[in-house]
Each structure stands twice: as C-alpha cells, then as structure tokens.
Design an enzyme around this catalytic site. Structure first.
Site, PDB file in Angstrom:
ATOM      1  N   ARG A 148       0.728  -1.321   0.110  1.00  0.00           N
ATOM      2  CA  ARG A 148      -0.349  -0.496  -0.501  1.00  0.00           C
ATOM      3  C   ARG A 148       1.070   1.179   0.327  1.00  0.00           C
ATOM      4  O   ARG A 148       0.802   1.922  -0.137  1.00  0.00           O
ATOM      5  CB  ARG A 148      -0.760  -0.373   1.151  1.00  0.00           C
ATOM      6  CG  ARG A 148      -1.927  -0.926   0.806  1.00  0.00           C
ATOM      7  CD  ARG A 148      -2.969  -1.329   2.005  1.00  0.00           C
ATOM      8  NE  ARG A 148      -4.053  -2.478   2.184  1.00  0.00           N
ATOM      9  CZ  ARG A 148      -3.925  -3.486   2.081  1.00  0.00           C
ATOM     10  NH1 ARG A 148      -3.111  -4.494   2.125  1.00  0.00           N
ATOM     11  NH2 ARG A 148      -5.136  -3.751   2.279  1.00  0.00           N
ATOM     12  N   SER A 163     -13.098  -9.944   2.756  1.00  0.00           N
ATOM     13  CA  SER A 163     -12.746  -9.173   2.279  1.00  0.00           C
ATOM     14  C   SER A 163     -11.712  -8.004   2.285  1.00  0.00           C
ATOM     15  O   SER A 163     -12.363  -7.173   1.767  1.00  0.00           O
ATOM     16  CB  SER A 163     -12.089 -10.140   0.444  1.00  0.00           C
ATOM     17  OG  SER A 163     -11.114  -9.631   0.121  1.00  0.00           O
ATOM     18  N   ASP A 180      -4.262 -15.455   7.355  1.00  0.00           N
ATOM     19  CA  ASP A 180      -3.096 -16.116   7.124  1.00  0.00           C
ATOM     20  C   ASP A 180      -2.157 -16.655   8.265  1.00  0.00           C
ATOM     21  O   ASP A 180      -1.394 -17.283   7.608  1.00  0.00           O
ATOM     22  CB  ASP A 180      -2.257 -14.953   6.962  1.00  0.00           C
ATOM     23  CG  ASP A 180      -3.357 -14.073   5.585  1.00  0.00           C
ATOM     24  OD1 ASP A 180      -4.110 -14.752   4.756  1.00  0.00           O
ATOM     25  OD2 ASP A 180      -2.640 -12.524   4.700  1.00  0.00           O
ATOM     26  N   ARG A 222      -5.525 -23.759   0.536  1.00  0.00           N
ATOM     27  CA  ARG A 222      -4.399 -23.892   2.118  1.00  0.00           C
ATOM     28  C   ARG A 222      -5.740 -25.454   2.750  1.00  0.00           C
ATOM     29  O   ARG A 222      -4.716 -24.949   3.239  1.00  0.00           O
ATOM     30  CB  ARG A 222      -4.256 -22.604   2.481  1.00  0.00           C
ATOM     31  CG  ARG A 222      -3.323 -21.624   2.037  1.00  0.00           C
ATOM     32  CD  ARG A 222      -2.920 -20.850   2.659  1.00  0.00           C
ATOM     33  NE  ARG A 222      -2.575 -20.192   1.282  1.00  0.00           N
ATOM     34  CZ  ARG A 222      -2.032 -18.409   2.351  1.00  0.00           C
ATOM     35  NH1 ARG A 222      -2.582 -17.979   2.479  1.00  0.00           N
ATOM     36  NH2 ARG A 222      -0.554 -17.810   1.036  1.00  0.00           N
TER      37      ARG A 222
HETATM   38  O1  SPQ Z   1      -1.378 -11.140  -2.105  1.00  0.00           O
HETATM   39  P1  SPQ Z   1      -1.726 -12.122  -1.606  1.00  0.00           P
HETATM   40  O2  SPQ Z   1      -1.506 -13.557  -2.533  1.00  0.00           O
HETATM   41  O3  SPQ Z   1      -3.229 -12.777  -1.557  1.00  0.00           O
HETATM   42  O4  SPQ Z   1      -1.513 -13.197   0.070  1.00  0.00           O
HETATM   43  C1  SPQ Z   1      -2.738 -13.493   1.046  1.00  0.00           C
HETATM   44  C2  SPQ Z   1      -0.770 -14.265   2.337  1.00  0.00           C
HETATM   45  O5  SPQ Z   1      -1.055 -14.935   2.610  1.00  0.00           O
HETATM   46  O6  SPQ Z   1       0.033 -13.467   2.464  1.00  0.00           O
HETATM   47  C3  SPQ Z   1      -3.069 -14.195   0.890  1.00  0.00           C
HETATM   48  F1  SPQ Z   1      -3.279 -14.981   0.324  1.00  0.00           F
HETATM   49  O7  SPQ Z   1      -2.557 -12.311   1.825  1.00  0.00           O
HETATM   50  C4  SPQ Z   1      -4.292 -11.263   1.982  1.00  0.00           C
HETATM   51  C5  SPQ Z   1      -4.498 -11.354   3.059  1.00  0.00           C
HETATM   52  O8  SPQ Z   1      -5.130 -13.090   3.273  1.00  0.00           O
HETATM   53  C6  SPQ Z   1      -3.682 -10.428   1.719  1.00  0.00           C
HETATM   54  C7  SPQ Z   1      -4.007  -8.966   1.903  1.00  0.00           C
HETATM   55  C8  SPQ Z   1      -3.883  -7.480   2.123  1.00  0.00           C
HETATM   56  O9  SPQ Z   1      -3.226  -7.127   2.231  1.00  0.00           O
HETATM   57  O10 SPQ Z   1      -5.371  -7.491   1.602  1.00  0.00           O
HETATM   58  C9  SPQ Z   1      -5.672  -9.462   2.292  1.00  0.00           C
HETATM   59  C10 SPQ Z   1      -5.814 -10.822   2.703  1.00  0.00           C
HETATM   60  O11 SPQ Z   1      -6.931 -11.135   1.390  1.00  0.00           O
HETATM   61  P2  SPQ Z   1      -8.157 -11.477   1.134  1.00  0.00           P
HETATM   62  O12 SPQ Z   1      -8.397 -12.082   0.167  1.00  0.00           O
HETATM   63  O13 SPQ Z   1      -9.182 -12.097   2.708  1.00  0.00           O
HETATM   64  O14 SPQ Z   1      -8.465  -9.573   1.101  1.00  0.00           O
END
Ligand code: SPQ
Length: 429
Positions: free
Chosen positions: A27, A167, A316, A347
């Site tokens: 970010r 999310s 995570d 996962r």
């Molecule tokens: O970026 P990415 O690949 O989606 O990474 C993950 C992780 O485990 O590092 C998910 F696989 O983190 C996401 C997290 O699960 C990072 C994130 C964010 O920075 O906003 C939010 C979460 O995902 P989501 O789908 O719940 O918004």
C-alpha cells in the site's frame, strides 16, 4: 528447489525483528505512486510480492528507487501515470492485482494484467464485479474472473457496496477506485478485515469516514506524499510465535512488530490455547499502525475452537495455527474459513495433505480443519505447493520431526519472508 531440514533437539532462543509488513509495504508503494511529491518508505518488505508492485508502477511511469528496505517513490499523482507498453505482471501477488485493478480503474488508458500459475487460478470477479458497477471496463477469461485481464480506463461513479465476502482486498479495491470516482463510494463490511488502506489514506492526507462497518471515501481527492515506516509483519512473526510455543526449551522475543487489532487474532488464539506470552504495546505508532514487542516461551497448550469474526483477523495464520494445534492437548476445530480455498493454494487441502505427509492427523472440512492434538511428527518429503505460508509451516514442523524433512518448492518462501532461514539459524544458535 528442495531444502533438507534436519535438527537434533533444537531450541529457539533470542530476539528478532521480522521483515516489514507485506500488506502495508504494497500500500505504501501504491499510495506513494498516486500521491503528489516524494514518499520515503523505511523497513519496506523486499519480498517478491512487494517487488512485483514496484515493478508495475515503474511500468506506469513512476520513478521508484529501492535500496534494500529503503524505498523512495517519486509520486506523479493519478494524472501523471502513463500507459504501460508492457503487460503488468503481478507474479504471485493477489494483493497487487486486486488493489491495482481498483486504483487504476479510472485512468484514461488500457493495460493488461497477468501473474503466475497460482494467480491464474484465483478469482478476480469479487473485485471486477463491483468495479464494473462503478463503470470500469474489465475483460478477461471466464467473463473477467481470471487473468489475463484487460482494463480500459473509463469514468467511474461512486457506489454503495455490501461486501459478500470478508476480504480486505475487495474492500480496498473499491475504496481505491472511489478516490477517482464521481461522488461518494461506500463499502459495508460483513466482518471487520485489515484496515491498512483506511489508515494509509489518512497518512497521505486523504479523508475517509469509518462508521461501524460503513467506510466511505469521496472522489477527486489529492493525496500528499510523506514518510511511511512499515512495522514488522505479524503474519511472519506468527511462525516464530508458533515455534516458541511448541519447540521445547524455547523463548523468542519479536520487536517492532505490527499489532494492528485487525491482524492480532493469532495472539488471541495462542492465549486461548494457554501460551506463555507477554505482549507490550509501544507508546507511539508507526504511520498510524500500532507496534509492540511479543515474547513467547514453550508451554503445554490445549486445543480450541476457532471460528466466526476472528477468522479475518488470522486468515493468513491458519496454516501455522494448524501446526500448533497438532502439539496441543485435545482436538482443535477451525471453521468458517472457506476463504482459505482461494489463497495461493487451496490452503485447507494443502495443510491437511502436507502436514499429513509428516504424520499429522488433520481432517479437511468444507470450511476448515479438524486437528488431532499431541501428534508425533516424522521426517519425510513435503511440498510447499509454491505457497510461502505452507513452506514456512512445514519448515517449523521439521523442528519437531523425528528425522530430516525434504521441503520441495522451498523458494516460494521469498514471496513474503526472504530471510526466513537466516532468522531460523539465528534463533537456533
Ligand atoms: O496477496 P495475497 O497473495 O492474496 O496474500 C495473502 C497471504 O497469505 O500473504 C493471501 F493469500 O494475504 C492477503 C490476505 O489473505 C493479503 C491481504 C491484503 O493485503 O489486503 C488481505 C487478505 O486477503 P483477502 O482476500 O481476505 O482480502
């Protein structure tokens, strides 16, 4: 690549600062790029995912100097970004693609996004749907659900959107698009998710209103660059918290770690399981994010049930929590975690099969896992399945295995924690 992990009666001791938070590092580069003026970032995560975000903005004409964990972004404002003449490749990073789709949806040019084999399977409709409602033009495989995706710049209008899934990426994509939309954009959360986007809009001088689960931004705001300090990533610290709790004779202290309450579900669960742990909040904050020190010592844990609104606060960390649960007294049940199926791997399956190869008895369910406690782990082969968090979980599991573990696809770990094995060595010595 395969890594052989072999330890005799290990114990982990010492102090550590884990690398910068992945969510905040992404970010900081994104906001720095669309802000006016220079943004300096310290303790940036040099992981592959965040480097993919830097690479995308360089292709959009932004000058970004990166020297290890120090980054300088020469912001161009939204209007200064230029059409990329190459595809924007996000590699393995779901955060990059989902947030960029929102942030860039209102720009007056065309761009195409792609990613690796894992990204090619991850659903994008969850952001593409609401962005289309705002006026974005996005096309791609499976009606815009799968990469490669092409975004054609168009004028956006604010919407009110009730999130169907918990999310932060979907919430952030809509809010970021809202910064360029006509009028106000409101997102209503189902369950509270990480709020780094909301905090960072404020750090860059933007206005955002948070009223319970309703979050609103006004379009046409100008953001101003500044300095961002990235706290240590609690999702990376989680591996040492787990190791400290389950490896006999261990005591680990993690300093300068992010303690944003939307991310600290792991601390609540470890406490609930009986961990011997101290958490001290620092007086100040780092760019609006809570920071502190956690010390954890080995102790006998007991099983628990994890579900409901804590899930987004530890989503995570579920792979490593599952490993912790194999060492606790009694069964642990994880439910309401179906989102795990659409991460870098499925996962739920990955945890059950790969920890299962090391002897853990874990039953996958539709929305989580049932984990039997007091398990003895054995050596053998296990695979990260190219998922960094599965790779690190298996590495910590190897500390308890009765023989060597051969970890396949260990290189995935560099997505979020390139110095993971150096830190492990430091704690072992
Ligand atoms: O970026 P990415 O690949 O989606 O990474 C993950 C992780 O485990 O590092 C998910 F696989 O983190 C996401 C997290 O699960 C990072 C994130 C964010 O920075 O906003 C939010 C979460 O995902 P989501 O789908 O719940 O918004």
């Amino acid at each position: 690549m395969v890594r052989r992990l072999e330890f005799t009666q290990p114990s982990l001791k010492g102090k550590l600062e884990v690398p910068g938070d992945k969510s905040i590092s992404h970010r900081a580069v994104m906001f720095g790029s669309v802000a006016e003026g220079v943004t300096t970032i310290s303790h940036f995560l040099e992981g592959e995912d965040c480097l993919s975000t830097i690479d995308c903005f360089r292709k959009l004409g932004v000058t970004i100097e990166q020297n290890g964990t120090d980054v300088k972004v020469h912001g161009k404002g939204f209007a200064g970004l230029t059409a990329p003449n190459e595809v924007l490749d996000v590699g393995n990073s779901g955060t990059s693609i989902r947030l960029l789709l929102g942030l860039l949806a209102g720009l007056p040019f065309e761009m195409t996004f792609t990613g690796d084999e894992s990204i090619a399977k991850r659903p994008m409709k969850r952001v593409v749907g609401p962005l289309r409602q705002m006026g974005a033009q996005i096309s791609g495989r499976d009606d815009g659900n799968l990469v490669p995706l092409t975004l054609k710049g168009s004028a956006l209008t604010g919407i009110e959107y009730k999130l169907p899934v918990a999310s932060a990426q979907v919430k952030s994509a809509i809010l970021l698009a809202g910064l360029q939309a006509d009028g106000e954009t409101t997102v209503i959360e189902k369950e509270r998710t990480r709020d780094h986007t909301e905090k960072m809009i404020q750090s860059f001088g933007g206005e955002i209103s948070v009223d319970g689960m309703r979050i609103s931004v006004r379009g046409g705001q100008t953001l101003q660059g500044g300095h961002i300090y990235v706290p240590g990533d609690i999702s990376s610290a989680a591996f040492w918290l787990a190791a400290g709790a389950i490896v006999p004779d261990s005591e680990i202290t993690i300093e300068s770690v992010g303690l944003n309450p939307t991310r600290t579900g792991i601390i609540d669960v470890l406490r609930e399981m009986g961990a011997d742990m101290d958490v001290i909040l620092d007086k100040g904050t780092g760019s609006g994010e809570e920071i502190g020190t956690i010390t954890i010592r080995h102790s006998q844990l007991h099983g628990t049930t994890i579900g409901g609104d804590i899930i987004p606060r530890l989503i995570d960390e579920i792979p490593i929590i599952a490993l912790v649960a194999t060492q606790a007294k009694g069964q642990t049940i994880i439910k309401n975690a179906e989102e795990l199926k659409v991460k870098e791997t499925n996962r739920i399956d990955a945890i059950a099969t790969q920890l299962g190869r090391l002897g853990a008895v874990i039953t996958p369910t539709e929305d989580g896992l049932i984990i039997e406690g007091e398990q003895s782990l054995r050596g053998g082969k296990a695979d990260s399945l190219t998922d960094h968090r599965i790779g690190m979980t298996l590495s910590i599991a190897s500390l308890l295995a009765d023989g060597p573990v051969e970890l396949e696809n260990e290189d995935a770990i560099s997505v979020s924690y390139p110095s993971f094995f150096e830190d492990l060595d430091r704690l072992l010595s």
